[in-house]
Design an enzyme around this catalytic site. Sequence first.
Site, PDB file in Angstrom:
ATOM      1  CB  SER A   1      -0.876  -0.016   1.246  1.00 33.60           C
ATOM      2  OG  SER A   1      -1.188   1.303   1.629  1.00 33.60           O
TER       3      SER A   1
ATOM      4  CD  GLU B   1      -7.796  -7.507  -3.419  1.00 35.00           C
ATOM      5  OE1 GLU B   1      -8.566  -6.693  -2.897  1.00 35.00           O
ATOM      6  OE2 GLU B   1      -6.566  -7.358  -3.452  1.00 35.00           O
TER       7      GLU B   1
ATOM      8  CE  LYS C   1      -3.786  -3.261   3.157  1.00 29.56           C
ATOM      9  NZ  LYS C   1      -4.830  -2.409   2.589  1.00 29.56           N
TER      10      LYS C   1
END
Length: 448
Positions: free
Chosen positions: A267, A280, A273
Amino acid sequence: MADEYTPLDYTVSLHYDRRLYREDIAGSQAHARMLARQGIITADEAERMCEGLDAIRAEIEGGSFPWRPELEDLHMNVEARLHELIGETAGKLHTARSRNDQIATDMRLFVRRAASETAEALRGLQRALASVAVEHTHTAMPGYTHLQRAQPVVLAHHLLAYVEMFERDAERFGQAGARANVLPLGSGALAGSPYPLDRESVARELGFDGVTANSMDAVADRDFVLDYLFAAAACMGHLSRMGEEFVLWSSEEFGFLRLADEDTTGSSIMPQKRNPDLAELARGRTGRVYGHLMAALTTVKGLPLTYNRDLQEDKEGLFDTVDTLLPTVAAFTRMVGGASFNRERMAQAAEGGGYSLATDLADYLARKGLPFRQAHGVVAQLTRHAEERGARFDELSLEDYRVFSPLFDEDVLGTTVATALESRNVPGGTAPSQVAAALARVRERLGM
Ligand code: ARG
């Protein structure tokens, strides 16, 4: 506003149908050779056409082909260029042919190739899953229903569930390719051709299994596109489910797996992250593949026989489906190969906080003669009692067990995740020996 768009802007298909150039040229060459064999054109004319078409293919592949959108589609572009290259003779190529049977032929050739490439890509994904499964025929993890820990399974069993889904998908693509593999050329615009054609020989040359039986159906039918799109939709659904599990499993809450660095993104503000973007996006792109299926179904509904220009709308959705599905399968093949699974976390979760063996306790009582429904009730009470005391099953004594049923004996204390796994020893079950045998069959099938 209205005069910003010409009718040609609206009807042009060149920007996407040029993708069919290989199919279109192969179909034209087979057609030209057949016309010569049948004495409809001379051998010399056919040869010049075929050479000209070879040159056009080379121009397209070399990037020097002069594409002209004002000629609307691929067919007209190739024909016009052929005319420039070989002169008047080019005009004879369209003898005994219409763009209607021509485009149907191109599309069938395209679907046949796409179906075979997709099935092949799925084999690669299955191999990646089987390679990971080999390491995990004894790795316990929770099996879920309702996303609640239900009964322990081994990781290989879970991965092989996806291998089965992709097996059916590959089969569906095989069937879609086989059903597409019938030659429409020779159907003319819709009624057939007044020339003495040898359709069978064209079919053989292009690798089709046979010729279409009805000229009207042949130019109006796009079932073969629907077949591919349905197979793709079902397959994206499977990929999306798997993607969802990889998202969950790679979360800190599950902690079952860690994706390779290259398969995650950080991120911009939260350095810790590791976002599972590939999974996704696969989940996110499933909707558009479903949409293309729905669009194609809607395009053909209510069309009077035979060809209608609506059918031109079969292409973009099909192409986008292929361009979505193939990279998704490739991404998953990488992702599976690069993932590392956390045996300890999964084993811990398989214990289910100590209660994952509830079904096994009920089965224990049932084996001793108590009807399963009653056994289930007894274990439900036992579980409530244990939870209230904050004790796991393996912290209960035989006396604790016996409060709920006199059928419990010393051996109940030997019920573990391992015995639970081993007990599910039916074909298709999660007993490690069954899973190893299933995996061996899969690997054999995949030539591993
Ligand atoms: N671009 C058309 C299509 O994709 C080719 C066939 C056109 N045929 C016709 N009669 N206008 O369907």
